[in-house]
Design a protein around this motif. Structure first.
Motif, short mmCIF file in Angstrom:
data_model
loop_
_atom_site.label_atom_id
_atom_site.label_comp_id
_atom_site.label_asym_id
_atom_site.label_seq_id
_atom_site.Cartn_x
_atom_site.Cartn_y
_atom_site.Cartn_z
N ALA A 115 0.87 -1.07 0.08
CA ALA A 115 -0.08 -0.19 0.07
C ALA A 115 0.82 1.21 -0.11
O ALA A 115 0.62 2.47 -0.56
CB ALA A 115 -0.91 -0.02 1.32
N TYR A 116 1.87 1.28 0.82
CA TYR A 116 2.94 2.28 0.73
C TYR A 116 3.60 2.69 -0.57
O TYR A 116 3.43 3.86 -0.91
CB TYR A 116 4.02 1.97 1.74
N GLN A 117 3.97 1.59 -1.23
CA GLN A 117 4.34 1.58 -2.80
C GLN A 117 3.29 2.34 -3.61
O GLN A 117 3.59 3.14 -4.34
CB GLN A 117 4.79 0.28 -3.23
N CYS A 131 -0.66 12.39 1.39
CA CYS A 131 0.28 12.40 2.53
C CYS A 131 -0.17 12.00 3.87
O CYS A 131 0.56 11.26 4.55
CB CYS A 131 0.68 13.97 2.76
N ALA A 132 -1.37 12.10 3.98
CA ALA A 132 -2.10 11.47 5.32
C ALA A 132 -2.05 10.28 5.24
O ALA A 132 -1.68 9.66 6.21
CB ALA A 132 -3.39 12.29 5.49
N GLN A 133 -2.41 9.66 4.13
CA GLN A 133 -2.42 8.02 3.91
C GLN A 133 -1.06 7.50 4.30
O GLN A 133 -0.99 6.63 4.79
CB GLN A 133 -2.94 7.81 2.52
N ARG A 134 -0.28 8.20 3.58
CA ARG A 134 1.26 7.65 3.64
C ARG A 134 1.50 7.59 5.41
O ARG A 134 2.22 7.00 5.66
CB ARG A 134 2.24 8.72 3.05
N ILE A 161 0.12 4.79 7.07
CA ILE A 161 0.70 3.39 6.76
C ILE A 161 2.06 3.46 7.22
O ILE A 161 2.29 2.53 7.93
CB ILE A 161 0.90 3.42 5.10
N LYS A 162 2.76 4.72 7.29
CA LYS A 162 3.94 4.72 8.12
C LYS A 162 4.13 4.33 9.37
O LYS A 162 4.71 3.63 10.13
CB LYS A 162 4.75 6.10 7.94
N THR A 163 2.93 4.75 9.97
CA THR A 163 2.53 4.41 11.58
C THR A 163 2.43 3.07 11.64
O THR A 163 3.02 2.44 12.65
CB THR A 163 1.30 5.35 12.09
N LEU A 177 3.50 -2.32 13.38
CA LEU A 177 3.66 -3.88 13.17
C LEU A 177 5.06 -4.26 13.22
O LEU A 177 5.30 -5.49 13.89
CB LEU A 177 3.36 -4.13 11.63
N ALA A 178 6.02 -3.50 12.97
CA ALA A 178 7.58 -3.81 13.01
C ALA A 178 7.75 -4.05 14.28
O ALA A 178 8.67 -4.86 14.66
CB ALA A 178 8.41 -2.63 12.36
#
Lengths: 57, 668
Positions: free
Chosen positions: B275-277, B391-394, B397-399, B404-405
């Motif tokens: 999704a990030y990509q 940008c908000a979506q990104r 996803i980053k969060t 998850l990591a």
């Protein structure tokens, strides 16, 4: 994509080549089929070179 | 290839002349050859390999002539052993015979070199004796494929093992015509290279320099591609190791729950990475297609101010249409209701607007400009809104990726902290493997980038070369030939891609059908884009790789061969009347003791289904394997049946030597 569509695509790809090029392609494929078991490609490269020389003068 | 008659003369333990006529009946396509252990089943398989390829694959391969025949021959006598095979292929009937002669000297044999003879009757009924018999045989059934059609059932489970992947890939490529296309592409490239050299020889100095550079760049690209392939193989190996570690962690009681949770989180992590990509891609697209709008703000504002200013000064149309003013004057009344009689002040006032109202063409242009400025403003606002959303979506996803990591990291720490030494060690190993994989992926990325740069350099040089196209006729001819090779290679590559996708789809579909019929458990056989055969077990919504028993591996391998042979047959029947690139063909299956490790149910399923896939099936089997479920499943397809009668001094003291004879079983 079904078999007929693939066949049609292959046909149109082949027809995008000039007549001498189509002739080379068919001869090369035939040769490759006949010599599929050969491990040494040098002979095949020699034969294909000759096919190209004869077809394009 | 359809087998007709196999004849053995004093070959190994077969004494005298023994003959087997195979069933060619379409509905009763099975030939069963019964034989107990040591009676010569494997020797029959070896005889087929020997007559066709000169290699029997049997122990002591140089001992070809039957012991009994040797013992009975007088001193100095010349003996002969041979195997002959009659078969049909593509409307031609072939007869091949491989023989060897030996002289009995001092109780020993002096062998001469084996000899192979081949003749055939072609479609026109003409008798042909080819000059190079082995070449003709190798064309009909390439030696690399024989292991798929004449095989020892006890060793056929190799196909489901990791080291079987290469074999599978090659078999599919040959049978489905992909190998032909790949080889054609490679050899055409070699030819193209020769014409490039020829071109360089006849061209001027400057062109020669470019041609030399082109050659160097091409070699560098090839070297980088080899390097890339190596790294990809390394990555596959690491992934297989990672899979093995995951399997083991899942199989251990103490780590199962954590491992399953970890795998679920890893699956989510992968989805978020994708999704990030996707978001990054959309951001790039928005920035490249609409990014200019970000810099238009002051321009739009200045344009609007300019128009207002000019309008206020009356230098451009005010927005009052000339026609409208004329209509008011003719009507004699203003839009506000004030009468406009001739000579009145009000009429003079309205008349003055005529000077400010513009001409039609100018009015239209200004009107369009107004509309364009509004549209630009809207597009600019929309672009900023889209960018903010992306940008908000990104960010979201980053969060999630970070969370998850962290969760995965905690689970890994839990595994590493387990009291069980094996689990901690496995977790450490997984960690190391992931670092290695990351390193390899980094290398792959760097190599791909280098290849891209080299290809760009190649394009530039090629353009230079074209510009400097030699006037020399020989150079021009070489150039035309070279370019023809390139165009043909491009077409071959596209056909190969089309065909590869279709083969994978066909094979997957057929394998699923066949596998469901032959294997009892609901496993799923998957053939990936690299033609690797993987077997999974469904587990909830996901699926996990299966550790199969030897019997299950045998069934899987036989299902795979069956599916492959069936597709080749279908292809042949469909393309028979056409001169297509991919002809397929009929392939027999000759199996020695194929049911050994299977349970009763799998034996019955395999026996019932295999004859429906291959055009011709030959089964070499002991009575213990045949009786019961195999017989129940296969009997209806049996067209010919033989028994290998084995004689031995150990079994019958009246017999001096051990030997085998073939007897046909005739049913009343």
């Amino acid at each position: 994509m079904n078999t007929d569509e693939i066949r049609e695509k292959v046909r149109s790809l082949v027809q995008s080549l000039s007549k001498p090029e189509q002739d080379i392609l068919h001869r090369v494929i035939q040769l490759e089929k006949e010599k599929l078991y050969l491990d040494n490609p040098k002979f095949l490269v020699d034969d294909i070179e000759e096919i190209v020389r004869r077809a394009i003068k | 290839m359809i087998l007709d008659t196999l004849e053995l003369h004093n070959f190994r333990q077969y004494y005298g002349t023994q003959r087997i006529v195979f069933s060619k009946d379409r509905h009763r396509n099975v030939t069963v050859i019964h034989g107990e252990n040591g009676s010569g089943k494997t020797t029959l398989l070896g005889a087929l390999n020997w007559v066709l390829y000169g290699k029997s694959g049997l122990p002591d391969p140089e001992d070809i002539i039957c012991e009994r025949a040797v013992a009975e021959a007088p001193e100095g006598a010349e003996l002969e052993a041979y195997v002959s095979l009659t078969f049909t292929d593509d409307a031609k009937t072939y007869f091949v015979k491989r023989s060897v002669r030996a002289r009995k000297t001092g109780g020993k044999l002096e062998y001469s070199a084996p000899r192979v003879e081949l003749e055939y009757i072609n479609e026109a009924g003409e008798h042909v004796v080819p000059k190079f018999p082995q070449e003709v045989i190798d064309q009909i059934l390439p030696p690399g494929l024989r292991g798929y059609f004449f095989f020892d059932g006890e060793r056929i489970d190799n196909l489901t093992k990791k080291d079987g992947a290469k074999e599978i890939k090659r078999a599919i490529k040959i049978l489905m015509g992909l190998e032909v296309l790949e080889r054609a592409g490679n050899h055409l490239k070699g030819v193209q290279q020769r014409f490039l050299e020829e071109y360089g020889k006849y061209a001027d100095d400057e062109t020669q320099r470019i041609v030399e550079q082109l050659k160097v760049v091409e070699e560098e690209i090839e070297a980088k591609k080899v390097e890339l392939e190596d790294e990809k193989n390394n990555r596959s190996a690491i992934e297989a190791e990672l899979q093995a570690v995951a399997d083991r962690l899942r199989s251990l009681e103490a780590s199962r729950d954590i491992q399953e949770k970890k795998e679920e989180l890893q699956r989510q992590l992968k989805q978020y990475q994708e999704a990030y990509q996707e978001v990054q891609k959309k951001l790039r697209y928005t920035a490249s297609r609409r990014g200019y709008l970000a810099f238009c703000g002051s321009l739009i504002r200045r344009a609007k101010e300019f128009v207002s200013e000019k309008r206020a000064k009356g230098e451009i149309p005010s927005g009052i249409k000339e026609r409208f003013v004329k209509d008011l004057l003719q009507l004699g009344r203003c839009i506000c209701g004030t009468p406009l009689p001739e000579g009145s002040e009000a009429r003079a006032q309205v008349s003055s607007w005529l000077t400010r109202a513009g001409k039609q063409a100018v009015e239209d242009a200004v009107h369009e400009l107004d509309k364009d400025l509004v549209a630009l403003e809207n597009a600019r606002a929309e672009m900023f809104r889209d960018l903010r959303e992306l940008c908000a979506q990104r960010q979201h996803i980053k969060t999630k990726l970070r969370e998850l990591a962290e969760e995965i990291g905690q689970l890994e720490a839990q595994l590493e902290g387990k009291d069980v030494e094996e689990i901690a060690a496995l977790q450490r190993k997984e960690h190391e493997l992931r670092i290695k994989r990351f390193e390899i992926e980094r290398k792959i990325g760097a190599i791909e980038k280098e290849i891209e740069q080299l290809q760009e350099r190649h394009r530039q040089l090629d353009n230079e070369r074209r510009k400097k196209e030699a006037e020399n006729e020989k150079a021009r001819l070489a150039l035309r030939r070279m370019e023809a090779c390139q165009r043909i290679r491009d077409v071959v590559q596209k056909i190969l891609e089309l065909r590869a996708q279709s083969v994978q789809d066909d094979l997957q579909r057929r394998m699923t059908e066949v596998y469901n019929r032959m294997l009892r458990k609901g496993y799923e056989a998957v053939i990936d884009e690299d033609y690797q055969l993987m077997v999974y077990k469904p587990m909830g919504e996901s699926k996990v790789p299966v550790r199969m028993s030897q019997g299950e591996r045998q069934v899987t391998s036989l299902a795979f061969i069956g599916a492959l042979v069936d597709i080749a047959r279908e292809q042949y029947e469909r393309e028979h009347e056409r001169s297509g690139f991919f002809r397929g063909g009929y392939y027999p299956i000759v199996m020695d003791s194929p049911f050994g490790y299977m349970d009763q149910d799998h034996r019955e399923r395999t026996a019932r289904n295999l004859p429906t896939l291959a055009h011709q099936v030959v089964v070499l089997v002991s009575s213990s394997q045949w009786e019961g479920s195999v017989k129940d499943g296969m009997q209806q397809y049996v067209g010919k049946e033989y028994v290998l009668q084995y004689r031995s001094p150990k079994l019958d003291p009246s017999v001096k030597f051990e030997y085998t004879e073939v007897q046909e079983v005739r049913h009343a």
